[in-house]
Design a protein around this motif. Structure first.
Motif, PDB file in Angstrom:
ATOM      1  N   PHE A 260     -17.171 -11.910  -3.105  1.00  0.00           N
ATOM      2  CA  PHE A 260     -15.984 -11.240  -3.647  1.00  0.00           C
ATOM      3  C   PHE A 260     -15.849  -9.846  -3.055  1.00  0.00           C
ATOM      4  N   THR A 261     -14.606  -9.375  -3.075  1.00  0.00           N
ATOM      5  CA  THR A 261     -14.292  -8.018  -2.636  1.00  0.00           C
ATOM      6  C   THR A 261     -13.526  -7.335  -3.766  1.00  0.00           C
ATOM      7  N   PRO A 262     -14.093  -6.346  -4.435  1.00  0.00           N
ATOM      8  CA  PRO A 262     -13.416  -5.699  -5.565  1.00  0.00           C
ATOM      9  C   PRO A 262     -12.382  -4.674  -5.106  1.00  0.00           C
ATOM     10  N   LEU A 263     -11.529  -4.300  -6.015  1.00  0.00           N
ATOM     11  CA  LEU A 263     -10.554  -3.238  -5.750  1.00  0.00           C
ATOM     12  C   LEU A 263     -11.297  -1.903  -5.830  1.00  0.00           C
ATOM     13  N   LYS A 264     -11.182  -1.106  -4.787  1.00  0.00           N
ATOM     14  CA  LYS A 264     -11.931   0.149  -4.722  1.00  0.00           C
ATOM     15  C   LYS A 264     -11.309   1.247  -5.594  1.00  0.00           C
ATOM     16  N   SER A 265      -9.981   1.271  -5.653  1.00  0.00           N
ATOM     17  CA  SER A 265      -9.295   2.326  -6.410  1.00  0.00           C
ATOM     18  C   SER A 265      -7.835   1.936  -6.622  1.00  0.00           C
ATOM     19  N   PHE A 266      -7.145   2.707  -7.426  1.00  0.00           N
ATOM     20  CA  PHE A 266      -5.708   2.486  -7.621  1.00  0.00           C
ATOM     21  C   PHE A 266      -5.060   3.863  -7.830  1.00  0.00           C
ATOM     22  N   SER A 267      -3.737   3.888  -7.704  1.00  0.00           N
ATOM     23  CA  SER A 267      -2.995   5.140  -7.835  1.00  0.00           C
ATOM     24  C   SER A 267      -2.396   5.241  -9.238  1.00  0.00           C
ATOM     25  N   ASP A 268      -2.630   6.341  -9.873  1.00  0.00           N
ATOM     26  CA  ASP A 268      -2.107   6.606 -11.217  1.00  0.00           C
ATOM     27  C   ASP A 268      -1.285   7.895 -11.172  1.00  0.00           C
ATOM     28  N   GLY A 269       0.053   7.742 -11.033  1.00  0.00           N
ATOM     29  CA  GLY A 269       0.936   8.903 -10.939  1.00  0.00           C
ATOM     30  C   GLY A 269       0.657   9.758  -9.729  1.00  0.00           C
ATOM     31  N   GLY A 270       0.358   9.095  -8.601  1.00  0.00           N
ATOM     32  CA  GLY A 270       0.071   9.834  -7.376  1.00  0.00           C
ATOM     33  C   GLY A 270      -1.374  10.288  -7.290  1.00  0.00           C
ATOM     34  N   ARG A 271      -2.157  10.012  -8.297  1.00  0.00           N
ATOM     35  CA  ARG A 271      -3.569  10.400  -8.290  1.00  0.00           C
ATOM     36  C   ARG A 271      -4.428   9.151  -8.057  1.00  0.00           C
ATOM     37  N   GLU A 272      -5.311   9.249  -7.108  1.00  0.00           N
ATOM     38  CA  GLU A 272      -6.164   8.111  -6.779  1.00  0.00           C
ATOM     39  C   GLU A 272      -7.308   8.024  -7.788  1.00  0.00           C
ATOM     40  N   VAL A 273      -7.470   6.837  -8.372  1.00  0.00           N
ATOM     41  CA  VAL A 273      -8.526   6.607  -9.358  1.00  0.00           C
ATOM     42  C   VAL A 273      -9.507   5.577  -8.783  1.00  0.00           C
TER      43      VAL A 273
ATOM     44  N   LYS B 238       5.932  10.007  -0.123  1.00  0.00           N
ATOM     45  CA  LYS B 238       4.932   9.829  -1.165  1.00  0.00           C
ATOM     46  C   LYS B 238       4.983   8.420  -1.739  1.00  0.00           C
ATOM     47  N   THR B 239       6.219   7.923  -1.936  1.00  0.00           N
ATOM     48  CA  THR B 239       6.385   6.568  -2.466  1.00  0.00           C
ATOM     49  C   THR B 239       5.851   5.531  -1.489  1.00  0.00           C
ATOM     50  N   LEU B 240       6.126   5.731  -0.182  1.00  0.00           N
ATOM     51  CA  LEU B 240       5.662   4.810   0.845  1.00  0.00           C
ATOM     52  C   LEU B 240       4.136   4.792   0.910  1.00  0.00           C
ATOM     53  N   TRP B 241       3.539   5.962   0.792  1.00  0.00           N
ATOM     54  CA  TRP B 241       2.066   6.051   0.847  1.00  0.00           C
ATOM     55  C   TRP B 241       1.442   5.310  -0.343  1.00  0.00           C
ATOM     56  N   SER B 242       2.055   5.488  -1.527  1.00  0.00           N
ATOM     57  CA  SER B 242       1.550   4.821  -2.719  1.00  0.00           C
ATOM     58  C   SER B 242       1.672   3.305  -2.592  1.00  0.00           C
ATOM     59  N   PHE B 243       2.771   2.845  -2.012  1.00  0.00           N
ATOM     60  CA  PHE B 243       2.976   1.409  -1.837  1.00  0.00           C
ATOM     61  C   PHE B 243       1.937   0.827  -0.871  1.00  0.00           C
ATOM     62  N   MET B 244       1.683   1.538   0.237  1.00  0.00           N
ATOM     63  CA  MET B 244       0.705   1.062   1.208  1.00  0.00           C
ATOM     64  C   MET B 244      -0.694   1.026   0.593  1.00  0.00           C
ATOM     65  N   PHE B 245      -0.992   2.036  -0.237  1.00  0.00           N
ATOM     66  CA  PHE B 245      -2.298   2.105  -0.881  1.00  0.00           C
ATOM     67  C   PHE B 245      -2.501   0.919  -1.823  1.00  0.00           C
ATOM     68  N   LEU B 246      -1.468   0.625  -2.626  1.00  0.00           N
ATOM     69  CA  LEU B 246      -1.553  -0.490  -3.555  1.00  0.00           C
ATOM     70  C   LEU B 246      -1.648  -1.820  -2.826  1.00  0.00           C
ATOM     71  N   LEU B 247      -0.897  -1.940  -1.698  1.00  0.00           N
ATOM     72  CA  LEU B 247      -0.920  -3.166  -0.915  1.00  0.00           C
ATOM     73  C   LEU B 247      -2.301  -3.406  -0.323  1.00  0.00           C
ATOM     74  N   THR B 248      -2.895  -2.333   0.198  1.00  0.00           N
ATOM     75  CA  THR B 248      -4.239  -2.446   0.775  1.00  0.00           C
ATOM     76  C   THR B 248      -5.251  -2.845  -0.287  1.00  0.00           C
ATOM     77  N   GLY B 249      -5.128  -2.234  -1.470  1.00  0.00           N
ATOM     78  CA  GLY B 249      -6.053  -2.557  -2.553  1.00  0.00           C
ATOM     79  C   GLY B 249      -5.890  -3.978  -3.016  1.00  0.00           C
ATOM     80  N   ALA B 250      -4.652  -4.452  -3.112  1.00  0.00           N
ATOM     81  CA  ALA B 250      -4.410  -5.817  -3.580  1.00  0.00           C
ATOM     82  C   ALA B 250      -4.943  -6.834  -2.595  1.00  0.00           C
ATOM     83  N   VAL B 251      -4.731  -6.546  -1.300  1.00  0.00           N
ATOM     84  CA  VAL B 251      -5.210  -7.466  -0.273  1.00  0.00           C
ATOM     85  C   VAL B 251      -6.730  -7.524  -0.276  1.00  0.00           C
ATOM     86  N   GLY B 252      -7.397  -6.399  -0.542  1.00  0.00           N
ATOM     87  CA  GLY B 252      -8.855  -6.351  -0.503  1.00  0.00           C
ATOM     88  C   GLY B 252      -9.514  -6.973  -1.712  1.00  0.00           C
ATOM     89  N   GLN B 253      -8.787  -7.275  -2.774  1.00  0.00           N
ATOM     90  CA  GLN B 253      -9.375  -7.840  -3.992  1.00  0.00           C
ATOM     91  C   GLN B 253      -9.346  -9.360  -3.897  1.00  0.00           C
TER      92      GLN B 253
END
Length: 337
Positions: free
Chosen positions: A45-58, A7-22
């Motif tokens: 520009f490329t905005p951030l599509k979403s972020f993870s808040d306590g394991g919940r995608e926002v 779960k931690t690895l998935w959250s890290f990859m999600f945040l990394l993808t979002g940061a790279v896309g912004q």
């Protein structure tokens, strides 16, 4: 434990993808503009599509876009040259983008105060979606610089029928210019930086100048253009007309020659007693009718003549028989007596 690590690895990859896309990308980070001209600052520009808040995608949504000058972050109460949330915007600054991917800004009637850095900022419905590219675009304003005319032809003496394009340029030749063109001191209708002349005629000869539409101080030095006699653009048409006239004259001469020969032949035939001209089909038909009428008349005359001969022959026979009968009677009387 394994589940937590996954779960931690998935959250890290999600945040990394979002940061790279912004991202905010400026095709060039510096430009120059002549005072009074128009300059465009391309931007994507490329905005951030979403972020993870306590394991919940926002999911995130861009709600505000801004351009400011002479500020690193361009946030809070920083004066903006463009703010999608404000109606009090200087009309010289026009936002050509949107809230999705395009963030292009156009500055019209550039002033000396625009000699600074411009930056774009996007803001989402959550603070984690806010982003400013601190690199920005540095604009250098050139004041009072005279324009100059560049020709597509190396020679100022050109021939009729050719094509020449005059370019009104300055030390900043890669931005949009609204200029006024003049020919022998009279303003032309063209307002773009280029003036195409095609096909050239003698009327295009003259002295050309140009200046920024809102600053006559930038009036260029005269450019003298001389259009000389040469290959005319209407040459093919002229050649065609001349060829047609020559063919018509030759045909007329041949026709006169043929008519004269026919007349000479007709005179020769008349001298020999022959017919001079062929008869028209109507004349031939009339001749046939006349000939038929003559034949019928001749036949009728022959019949009358034949009938007359027959009549005379019959009359003579009757007289002969009568004479014979009289002779016989006379002989009988004589013998009785």
């Amino acid at each position: 434990m394994a589940v937590c690590t996954e779960k931690t690895l998935w959250s890290f990859m999600f945040l990394l993808t979002g940061a790279v896309g912004q991202t905010v990308i400026y095709p060039f980070t510096s430009t120059c503009a002549v005072r009074g001209s128009t300059v465009t600052l391309p931007c994507t520009f490329t905005p951030l599509k979403s972020f993870s808040d306590g394991g919940r995608e926002v999911l995130l949504k861009i709600v505000r876009v801004r351009w400011c000058k002479n500020h690193v972050i361009c946030q809070d109460t920083t004066p903006s040259v463009y703010d999608s949330n404000s109606a009090n915007i200087d009309p010289r600054y026009q936002y050509l983008g949107d809230k999705k991917t395009n963030c292009t800004l156009q500055i019209r009637d550039v002033q000396q105060g625009d000699n600074t850095s411009f930056r774009f900022r996007m803001e989402a419905d959550h603070i984690k979606g806010h982003f400013t590219n601190q690199t920005g675009v540095n604009v250098t304003v050139v004041d009072g610089s005279k324009m100059r005319i560049i020709s597509s032809s190396d020679d100022k003496r050109v021939s009729r029928g050719e094509t020449v394009t005059l370019l009104c340029a300055s030390v900043c030749t890669f931005h949009q210019l609204e200029v006024t063109w003049f020919k022998d001191g009279h303003a032309l209708s063209d307002t773009g930086p280029s003036l195409p002349l095609s096909p050239l005629t003698a009327e295009d000869s003259g002295n050309y100048t140009c200046a920024l539409k809102k600053s006559m101080e930038t009036l260029s030095e005269p450019y003298s253009l001389q259009v000389e006699a040469g290959v005319d653009g209407n040459l093919p048409l002229i050649v065609g007309v001349v060829s047609g006239v020559l063919l018509a004259v030759i045909a007329f001469i041949l026709l006169i020659f043929i008519i004269r020969r026919k007349l000479a032949a007709a005179e020769h035939q008349r001298a020999d007693g022959g017919e001079t001209e062929p008869k028209h089909p109507h004349d031939i038909y009339s001749s046939i009718q006349e000939e038929s009428h003559r034949q019928e008349t001749s036949r009728a005359v022959e019949d009358v003549s034949y009938a007359l001969v027959q009549f005379r022959h019959s009359h003579e026979r009757s007289r002969h028989v009568e004479e014979v009968d009289n002779a016989v009677v006379y002989s009988s009387l004589a013998s009785r007596g």
